[in-house]
Every structure is written in C-alpha cells, then in structure tokens.
Design an enzyme around this catalytic site. Structure first.
Site, PDB file in Angstrom:
ATOM      1  N   ASP A 135       0.860  -1.174   0.000  1.00 56.79           N
ATOM      2  CA  ASP A 135       0.000   0.000   0.000  1.00 56.79           C
ATOM      3  C   ASP A 135       0.894   1.220   0.000  1.00 56.79           C
ATOM      4  O   ASP A 135       1.899   1.266   0.706  1.00 56.79           O
ATOM      5  CB  ASP A 135      -0.895   0.009   1.245  1.00 56.79           C
ATOM      6  CG  ASP A 135      -1.914  -1.114   1.207  1.00 56.79           C
ATOM      7  OD1 ASP A 135      -2.357  -1.463   0.103  1.00 56.79           O
ATOM      8  OD2 ASP A 135      -2.259  -1.633   2.273  1.00 56.79           O
ATOM      9  N   TYR A 178       5.760  -6.062  10.577  1.00 52.24           N
ATOM     10  CA  TYR A 178       5.240  -4.704  10.505  1.00 52.24           C
ATOM     11  C   TYR A 178       5.405  -4.039  11.863  1.00 52.24           C
ATOM     12  O   TYR A 178       5.366  -4.698  12.899  1.00 52.24           O
ATOM     13  CB  TYR A 178       3.749  -4.722  10.138  1.00 52.24           C
ATOM     14  CG  TYR A 178       3.467  -5.409   8.822  1.00 52.24           C
ATOM     15  CD1 TYR A 178       3.362  -4.670   7.649  1.00 52.24           C
ATOM     16  CD2 TYR A 178       3.318  -6.783   8.757  1.00 52.24           C
ATOM     17  CE1 TYR A 178       3.107  -5.302   6.443  1.00 52.24           C
ATOM     18  CE2 TYR A 178       3.069  -7.419   7.548  1.00 52.24           C
ATOM     19  CZ  TYR A 178       2.965  -6.672   6.401  1.00 52.24           C
ATOM     20  OH  TYR A 178       2.726  -7.301   5.207  1.00 52.24           O
ATOM     21  N   TYR A 208      -4.008  -9.220   6.087  1.00 56.81           N
ATOM     22  CA  TYR A 208      -4.314  -7.801   5.937  1.00 56.81           C
ATOM     23  C   TYR A 208      -4.039  -7.124   7.275  1.00 56.81           C
ATOM     24  O   TYR A 208      -4.819  -7.258   8.222  1.00 56.81           O
ATOM     25  CB  TYR A 208      -5.772  -7.611   5.517  1.00 56.81           C
ATOM     26  CG  TYR A 208      -6.072  -8.103   4.118  1.00 56.81           C
ATOM     27  CD1 TYR A 208      -5.698  -7.354   3.012  1.00 56.81           C
ATOM     28  CD2 TYR A 208      -6.739  -9.299   3.906  1.00 56.81           C
ATOM     29  CE1 TYR A 208      -5.983  -7.789   1.716  1.00 56.81           C
ATOM     30  CE2 TYR A 208      -7.033  -9.744   2.626  1.00 56.81           C
ATOM     31  CZ  TYR A 208      -6.649  -8.986   1.533  1.00 56.81           C
ATOM     32  OH  TYR A 208      -6.929  -9.409   0.266  1.00 56.81           O
TER      33      TYR A 208
END
Length: 195
Positions: free
Chosen positions: A38, A99, A167
């Site tokens: 993204d 992340y 996700y």
C-alpha cells in the site's frame, strides 16, 4: 475504485519512474513485488526491504545502480531470469512479514495486555477497501509475533509478524468486525473475537 484512483501514484510506478528506463517502440514493464504494498505504508529497510522483479521488454538502456528518489529507495539491482520471477512468487506465498505501527485507542491500553501465545490464527473476510476487486472470502492467516510497547495510556507501538497474505490494517482496526480476533479484540481480552 469505480475508475477513480485512491492515491496519486503507486509503489510500482514510483520504482519505474526512479529507474527511468529508455524504452524502444514496443517497450513494456511488468512489476512483480514480494506482496502488495500500500502506498501509505512504509517498508522499513531494517527488515531487509521488499524484493521485486521487473520484466522489461525492448529496453535500450538499463543502469543497475542503487537509487533514491520520491517515496522509494532501490538497492541491490541485478539482472535476473524467468526462474527469479517464479521463485519470487513462491517466496511471497510462504514468507513471514513483519510490521511496526503506532496505534491510538479510544480506551486505555492495559499495562500488560494478555495476547494469545504465538502462533495463533486470525480469520479475515475480504477487506471492504478491496472488496470491489476480490471475492468475498474468509481467509485464515497466522500471527507469528505480536508485541506492544505503551507510549502512554492511549498510544502504543505494535510489532506484528504474520504469514504472507494477512491484511495488517484490518487486523489492527478490525474492518468493522471483518477480522477476528483483531488487535482491539485482543486488547479487550477477547481472544476469540466474539465481541
């Protein structure tokens, strides 16, 4: 969505612009990244960045020097072959991705949240933001690492390791209950994601 772009550019467009290929008349570039990126999510170099392949057709000049520009930094370019393209896809499907994010909660964050022992599974319906282009399925993904460091009562730094295909934004936000358990569920002590 509906023919309207959400961002001015994409990660692949930024990389292609940075490399500035001199193309012939039938020039074509195909981008294949190690997972979808993204544009509003920063990939940290401390975790090794993300691999990608470019198939460049009818290119008259290519430089393999490291480059920095705009929102991307490209390092370690080399010539590849078809097997590199295929092995990147296989690696993408089996890789653990890490992340780090800063979160804000409307309720006080517990001093010592009780997260399930890793690895644990999360169940994700196709996120609303991609539902227009993906089938509405439930995907099971593994969370392999989860830690939280409080900044204050309402802010925290979270580190997450997941199987490829999870996700992450939706794990953090729950996507209106479409991801269970979400980080919010876990902070509330609901490991099953039932409420």
């Amino acid at each position: 969505i509906g023919g309207v772009r959400k961002c001015e550019t994409s990660v692949s467009e930024e990389i292609e612009a940075l490399l500035n290929f001199k193309m012939g008349k039938i020039g074509n570039v195909k981008f294949h990244g190690s997972g979808r990126e993204d544009y509003d999510v920063r990939m940290l170099a401390e975790r090794g960045g993300r691999k990608f392949c470019l198939k460049v057709q009818d290119c008259e000049d290519v430089s393999l020097e490291d480059r920095v520009g705009g929102a991307v930094e490209v390092k370690g370019l080399r010539y590849g072959c078809e097997t590199d393209w295929k092995s990147l896809q296989e690696e993408t499907e089996s890789k653990i991705k890490y992340y780090k994010c800063i979160i804000h909660c409307t309720k006080k964050i517990p001093d010592k949240p009780k997260f399930p022992q890793t690895p644990f599974s999360i169940y994700q319906k196709t996120p609303l933001r991609v539902l227009h282009r993906r089938a509405n399925l439930i995907r099971t993904r593994g969370v392999t690492f989860l830690s939280l460091k409080k900044i204050n009562h309402f802010w925290a730094e979270v580190e997450i390791g997941t199987e490829a295909g999870a996700y992450i934004k939706e794990f953090v936000t729950s996507d209106f209950g479409r991801t269970r358990p979400s980080l919010g569920d876990l902070l509330a002590g609901d490991e099953g994601g039932g409420g």
